[in-house]
Write an enzyme that holds these catalytic residues in place. Structure first.
Site, mmCIF file in Angstrom:
data_model
loop_
_atom_site.group_PDB
_atom_site.id
_atom_site.type_symbol
_atom_site.label_atom_id
_atom_site.label_comp_id
_atom_site.label_asym_id
_atom_site.label_seq_id
_atom_site.Cartn_x
_atom_site.Cartn_y
_atom_site.Cartn_z
ATOM 1 N N LYS A 1 -2.188 -7.306 4.926
ATOM 2 C CA LYS A 1 -2.059 -6.232 3.683
ATOM 3 C C LYS A 1 -2.034 -4.932 3.820
ATOM 4 O O LYS A 1 -3.680 -4.622 4.505
ATOM 5 C CB LYS A 1 -2.569 -5.979 2.288
ATOM 6 C CG LYS A 1 -1.661 -4.880 1.170
ATOM 7 C CD LYS A 1 -1.126 -5.314 0.581
ATOM 8 C CE LYS A 1 -0.355 -4.005 -0.422
ATOM 9 N NZ LYS A 1 0.722 -3.077 0.539
ATOM 10 N N GLN B 1 -9.276 -1.788 7.238
ATOM 11 C CA GLN B 1 -7.741 -2.575 5.975
ATOM 12 C C GLN B 1 -8.601 -3.391 6.257
ATOM 13 O O GLN B 1 -9.157 -3.872 4.612
ATOM 14 C CB GLN B 1 -6.430 -2.442 6.462
ATOM 15 C CG GLN B 1 -5.966 -2.606 4.815
ATOM 16 C CD GLN B 1 -5.878 -1.228 4.571
ATOM 17 O OE1 GLN B 1 -4.620 0.016 5.181
ATOM 18 N NE2 GLN B 1 -5.392 -1.081 3.142
ATOM 19 N N LYS C 1 -11.868 -2.667 3.635
ATOM 20 C CA LYS C 1 -11.706 -2.024 2.442
ATOM 21 C C LYS C 1 -10.583 -3.226 1.544
ATOM 22 O O LYS C 1 -11.226 -3.126 0.699
ATOM 23 C CB LYS C 1 -10.328 -0.954 2.872
ATOM 24 C CG LYS C 1 -9.920 -0.389 2.001
ATOM 25 C CD LYS C 1 -8.899 0.745 1.430
ATOM 26 C CE LYS C 1 -8.829 1.123 3.402
ATOM 27 N NZ LYS C 1 -8.022 2.241 3.823
ATOM 28 N N LYS D 1 -1.311 -3.501 9.657
ATOM 29 C CA LYS D 1 -1.351 -1.888 9.287
ATOM 30 C C LYS D 1 -0.072 -2.085 11.068
ATOM 31 O O LYS D 1 -0.159 -2.574 11.261
ATOM 32 C CB LYS D 1 -2.863 -1.399 9.969
ATOM 33 C CG LYS D 1 -2.028 0.350 10.394
ATOM 34 C CD LYS D 1 -2.835 0.394 8.130
ATOM 35 C CE LYS D 1 -2.738 1.911 7.608
ATOM 36 N NZ LYS D 1 -3.537 2.389 6.456
ATOM 37 N N GLY E 1 2.954 2.185 2.034
ATOM 38 C CA GLY E 1 3.385 3.529 3.182
ATOM 39 C C GLY E 1 1.609 4.167 3.872
ATOM 40 O O GLY E 1 0.730 3.800 3.627
ATOM 41 N N ASP E 2 1.747 5.338 4.093
ATOM 42 C CA ASP E 2 0.390 5.862 5.214
ATOM 43 C C ASP E 2 1.378 7.425 5.589
ATOM 44 O O ASP E 2 2.424 7.327 4.569
ATOM 45 C CB ASP E 2 -0.158 5.092 5.855
ATOM 46 C CG ASP E 2 -1.289 5.012 6.897
ATOM 47 O OD1 ASP E 2 -2.355 4.905 5.303
ATOM 48 O OD2 ASP E 2 -1.221 6.082 7.294
ATOM 49 N N THR F 1 -5.148 6.655 -4.476
ATOM 50 C CA THR F 1 -6.042 6.949 -3.648
ATOM 51 C C THR F 1 -6.340 8.607 -4.169
ATOM 52 O O THR F 1 -7.264 8.141 -3.838
ATOM 53 C CB THR F 1 -4.630 6.847 -2.263
ATOM 54 O OG1 THR F 1 -3.412 6.013 -1.914
ATOM 55 C CG2 THR F 1 -6.246 6.740 -0.604
ATOM 56 N N ASN G 1 0.255 12.905 -0.119
ATOM 57 C CA ASN G 1 0.148 12.225 -1.409
ATOM 58 C C ASN G 1 -1.668 12.062 -2.178
ATOM 59 O O ASN G 1 -1.574 12.364 -2.506
ATOM 60 C CB ASN G 1 0.133 11.063 -1.081
ATOM 61 C CG ASN G 1 0.556 10.256 -1.695
ATOM 62 O OD1 ASN G 1 -0.673 9.534 -2.068
ATOM 63 N ND2 ASN G 1 1.196 10.178 -3.818
ATOM 64 N N SER H 1 -1.678 -1.438 -5.163
ATOM 65 C CA SER H 1 -0.362 -1.679 -4.311
ATOM 66 C C SER H 1 -0.554 -3.433 -4.620
ATOM 67 O O SER H 1 0.556 -4.682 -4.855
ATOM 68 C CB SER H 1 -0.693 -1.885 -2.355
ATOM 69 O OG SER H 1 -0.331 -0.995 -2.819
HETATM 70 N N1 GLU Z 1 -2.026 3.136 3.790
HETATM 71 C C1 GLU Z 1 -3.373 3.224 2.512
HETATM 72 C C2 GLU Z 1 -4.617 3.099 3.314
HETATM 73 O O1 GLU Z 1 -4.581 3.602 3.993
HETATM 74 C C3 GLU Z 1 -2.749 2.351 1.846
HETATM 75 C C4 GLU Z 1 -2.332 0.803 1.669
HETATM 76 C C5 GLU Z 1 -1.529 -0.096 0.699
HETATM 77 O O2 GLU Z 1 -1.266 0.195 0.081
HETATM 78 O O3 GLU Z 1 -1.565 -1.549 1.603
HETATM 79 O O4 GLU Z 1 -5.206 2.129 2.077
#
Ligand code: GLU
Length: 446
Positions: free
Chosen positions: A90, A111, A114, A126, A165-166, A210, A241, A378
C-alpha cells in the site's frame, strides 16, 4: 551504530549505488534499531533486517504516450512492492520529473513502517513516474494515466497491491487510472486504488486526511508541552493537498498560518492564509501560489526564490517534499523561536536538520508518524470498499483522530520503554519495525 547494523547499511550502499534518498531513509531507520537488536537477537539471526531492506519486488516499465502536438513521449514507470508481511502493498504514486528508483525506494521503505504504525493491515509500497504534469493539458494527463495503467494493472489488485496518490497524483489522476483499470479488466474493483471520488467508491476525509492528521499529531505534541495551537503562529511549506488541509485544520484549532509556498517561492499573509482562496487558486484554477498574493492585493506578499522557513513561527509543518529543510534552515527556525516541527511530507528534514532541532529541544515528529493519516484513511477506504459501505464525514474524521492519537502515544511509550524518552524518531522507527519484524518471523523465510 551496532556492528551488525553497520554491515547491513554497507550492503545497502553497495547494492543500491546512487540511490541517495534510499540510503538516507535506511540509515535513519537502522540508526534507531541499536537498542532493539541488543534486546531481540532473533531479528538479526533470522536476517529480518537484511530481508526488510531488500524490496520483495521492483517493477520498472516504459510508458509511451502521444502528446497534444502528436509527438511520442516516453516516460519511465515504477512500482516498488517493498513489504507485504502485514497486508497488501500500500502506498501512493508520485508523478514528478525528479522520480527515479532511489526516490521510489525511499518512499516505499518509509511506507512500510508508517503503515505498520497505523495498526491497520497494510504492507508497504510506492510507485510513480518521471512524468511532469506541469503545463500538460487535461487530455495529456488522461492519456498519460491510461498509458501508465496499461502496464501497472497486471501488478495490482485488492489483495495484492493498492496504489493511491502522492505528489502530482490527486483525485483527477486516480479517476483516469481507475477508469483504465476497469476498462482493461472489465471489473469494477473499487478496492484496487484509494483516493477515489466520493461518487465512485471514494471515502469521506481521504482528501483532507494527510493534512488533518498531521495537525492532529502536532496537537498531541503541543499537549505534551502543556500548550495548544490556540494563538500560535504556524508556517506550512507547500500548497498541495497536504498543505491546504493542514492549514484548514490549524485555523479550526485557533492557530494562524502566516505563510505557505510552492517550488517558485512563498506567500506571507499576516492575517492568516485564506484557505478558501488557496483552494480556489491551487485546486480549481491549478495556478502558482503567486496568484494567491495577487488576489489578496496588499494583504499578502509573494517572495520569489527564497525558502519559506525564513518566516518566523512557533510551529513548522513541512508539507512540500523530501530534504526541503537543511541544517541551516533548521537553525533559522530555532533562532526564530519555533518549538514544534511535524512533517506532513515524507522526509522533508535532512538528518542535519533533525539533529539541529533535537539538540535545541524542539519537538520533532517524523513523517512516518505525523503524516500517517493519509494512508490510514486509505485503509479505511479499503474497509468501506470491501464491505460495500460508506461512512459519514464525522465518523471517518473521528476514526482518523483516534488513529493519530494512538500513533502519537505508541511512539512515546515505545521511546520510553527503550530508554530514549521523548524521541518520536526512535519511537516511530522501533514501534513500526517491531510489528513488521514479528510478522516476518512468523511467516518464515519468504
Ligand atoms: N502518498 C501518501 C503517503 O505518503 C498516501 C499513500 C496511500 O494513501 O496509500 O503516505
Amino acid at each position: 551504530m551496532d556492528e551488525s547494523l553497520e554491515s547491513v547499511y554497507d550492503e545497502i550502499l553497495r547494492r543500491n549505488p546512487g540511490e541517495t534518498e534510499f540510503h538516507q531513509a535506511a540509515y535513519e531507520l537502522l540508526d534507531s534499531l541499536r537498542p532493539v537488536v541488543s534486546r531481540h537477537p532473533e531479528y538479526t539471526e533470522a536476517a529480518v533486517i537484511r530481508r526488510l531492506c531488500e524490496p520483495e519486488r521492483q517493477i520498472i516499465f516504459r510508458v509511451p504516450w502521444v502528446d497534444d502536438s502528436g509527438a511520442v513521449q516516453i516516460n519511465r514507470g515504477f512500482r516498488v512492492e517493498f513489504n507485504s508481511a502485514l497486508g497488501p502493498y500500500k502506498g501512493g504514486l508520485r508523478f514528478h520529473p525528479s522520480v527515479y528508483l532511489g526516490i521510489v525506494k525511499f518512499l516505499g521503505f518509509e511506507q512500510i513502517f508508517k503503515n505498520s504504525l497505523t495498526g491497520l493491515p497494510i504492507g508497504g509500497g510506492k510507485g510513480g513516474s518521471d512524468f511532469d504534469p506541469k503545463g500538460r493539458s487535461e487530455g495529456e494527463i488522461m492519456r498519460f494515466c491510461q498509458a501508465f495503467m496499461t502496464e501497472l494493472y497486471r501488478h495490482i489488485g485488492e489483495y495484492t497491491d493498492v496504489p493511491a496518490g502522492d505528489i502530482g497524483v490527486g483525485r483527477r489522476e486516480i479517476g483516469y487510472l481507475f477508469g483504465q483499470y476497469k476498462r482493461i479488466t472489465n471489473r469494477y474493483e473499487s478496492g484496487v486504488l484509494t483516493g477515489k471520488g466520493l461518487t465512485w467508491g471514494g471515502a469521506q476525509v481521504r482528501t483532507e486526511a494527510t493534512g488533518y492528521g498531521t495537525v492532529f499529531f502536532a496537537n498531541e505534541v503541543l499537549k505534551t508541552r502543556g500548550t495548544s495551537f490556540d494563538g500560535k503562529t504556524v508556517v506550512i511549506s507547500g500548497s498541495g493537498n497536504v498543505a491546504i488541509y493542514a492549514a484548514e485544520k490549524v485555523a479550526e484549532l485557533g492557530g494562524r498560518v502566516v505563510a505557505c509556498s510552492d517550488s517558485g517561492g512563498f506567500v506571507v499573509d499576516e492575517d492568516g492564509i485564506d484557505v478558501a482562496l488557496l483552494k480556489e487558486v491551487k485546486e480549481v484554477r491549478r495556478e502558482r501560489i503567486s496568484a494567491y498574493a495577487d488576489e489578496r492585493g496588499g494583504r499578502s506578499r509573494y517572495v520569489a526564490g527564497e525558502s519559506v522557513w525564513t518566516v518566523p513561527c512557533d510551529i513548522a509543518l513541512p508539507c512540500a517534499t523530501q530534504n526541503e529543510v537543511d541544517g541551516d534552515l533548521a537553525a533559522t527556525l530555532v533562532r526564530n523561536g519555533c518549538v514544534v516541527v511535524a512533517e506532513g511530507a515524507n522526509m522533508p528534514c535532512t538528518p542535519d536538520a533533525v539533529r539541529v532541532l533535537t539538540e535545541a529541544g524542539v519537538s520533532f515528529a517524523p513523517g512516518k508518524a505525523a503524516n500517517a493519516g493519509g494512508v490510514a484513511t486509505s485503509a479505511l477506504e479499503m474497509q468501506q470498499n470491501a464491505s460495500r459501505d460508506s461512512w459519514s464525514f464525522a465518523h471517518t474524521e473521528e476514526r482518523l483522530a483516534e488513529i493519530m492519537v494512538g500513533i502519537h502515544d505508541r511512539c512515546l511509550e515505545t521511546a520510553d520503554s527503550y530508554g530514549i524518552p521523548g524521541s518520536y524518531v526512535a519511537g516511530a522507527n522501533i514501534a513500526g519495525f517491531i510489528q513488521v519484524a514479528d510478522a516476518m518471523l512468523a511467516l518464515g523465510v519468504i
